[in-house]
Design an enzyme around this catalytic site. Structure first.
Site: not given
Length: 295
Positions: A10, A12, A104, A118, A211, A261
């Protein structure tokens, strides 16, 4: 341990902020669509700040590609009514997979809303939609920056599973041992859902450091020093990054990871090169043949 199920691949994306960015995203998605991924995911800004942008990108990807789309939903800053409205929109679009996150709180927003975790969002999705959605949640092999201790992070994942999550996608990392040790900790807590490692192609040293500081991902000293030594030589950084991430993916797949991913940052080139070096389509085809024979 070799994985005996077809690898889930996958990619993103995030909602772009300009027309040029939107064109680039479409081009990247079309290139990655050729790899026949299992799904594209689309991020959801803090406090729902990109809500409409996320929905627009979901529609675009559905229109332009053959790949299923899994939008992110975060609960911080939302009330129940707002989240239910988003879920209904995605049901109306035929979306079948959701990535459910805490999210956030944007700077300047005073209230976190009705939901803090979550696991509460996963519970809401199940209450409102039953088993309609396949729900992915986040996992943190190197532990969430706000986790009180390592076990609390694993127990948080367990609560999300007990609420109804089907699978998890990890924060990116560059140390495969962190992932495998994390799986061992999960197994001790009877967590056996698929936990797919998140993969970050290396494009820019400074962006990667920024990041990583934000999300708590560790840059091993050996990798940091090599990238630092390249200075402003962007092409060398990318080529070295492809080599490093390719070997990381190999270790993960051989070790039994259920998929990969990729955090594309809306660029296809590096993810494509890594997957081509892995010969991922041949690998997945062989596993699908194995599954057909086994069944």
């Amino acid at each position: 341990m070799k994985n005996q199920s077809p690898l889930v691949i996958s990619f993103e994306f995030y909602p772009p902020k300009s027309r040029e960015g939107a064109v680039n995203l479409q081009q990247s998605a079309l290139a990655l669509d050729a790899m026949t991924p299992d799904f594209f995911s689309v991020t959801f800004g803090a406090g729902g700040s990109t809500r409409e942008g996320t929905i627009d990108i979901v529609k675009t990807l559905q229109e332009k590609t053959r790949t299923a789309v899994a939008p992110h939903i975060s609960c911080i800053g939302f009330n129940r009514e707002g989240l239910v409205s988003v879920l209904r929109q995605y049901k109306s679009l035929g979306v079948k997979r959701i990535v459910a996150l805490r999210g956030d709180l944007p700077s300047g927003m005073g209230s976190i809303g009705e939901f803090k975790y979550a696991s509460e969002l996963v519970k809401l999705i199940r209450e409102e939609t039953g088993d309609y959605f396949h729900i992915e949640v986040a996992a943190y092999p190197e532990y969430h920056p706000q986790a009180k201790h390592a076990l609390s992070d694993v127990l948080n994942l367990k609560r999300k599973i007990e609420a109804g999550a089907n699978g998890a996608i990890t924060q990116y990392f560059f140390n495969p041992d962190a992932y495998f040790y994390f799986l061992e900790e999960c197994a001790r807590e009877q967590i056996f859902i698929p936990i797919v490692p998140g993969i970050m192609p290396i494009m820019h040293f400074s962006k990667l450091m920024r990041f990583s500081e934000t999300c708590g991902a560790e840059i091993p000293r050996w990798l940091y020093k090599r990238l630092e030594a390249y200075g402003d030589d962007v092409e060398s950084i990318r080529q070295y990054g492809i080599e490093v991430v390719h070997h990381l993916c190999q270790r993960l797949i051989v070790g039994g990871a259920p998929g990969l991913h990729f955090y594309t940052l809306n660029h296809a080139e590096l993810s494509l090169q890594i997957l081509q070096q892995l010969d991922i389509n041949s690998m997945r085809m062989n596993e699908k043949v194995y599954e057909a024979i086994k069944n």
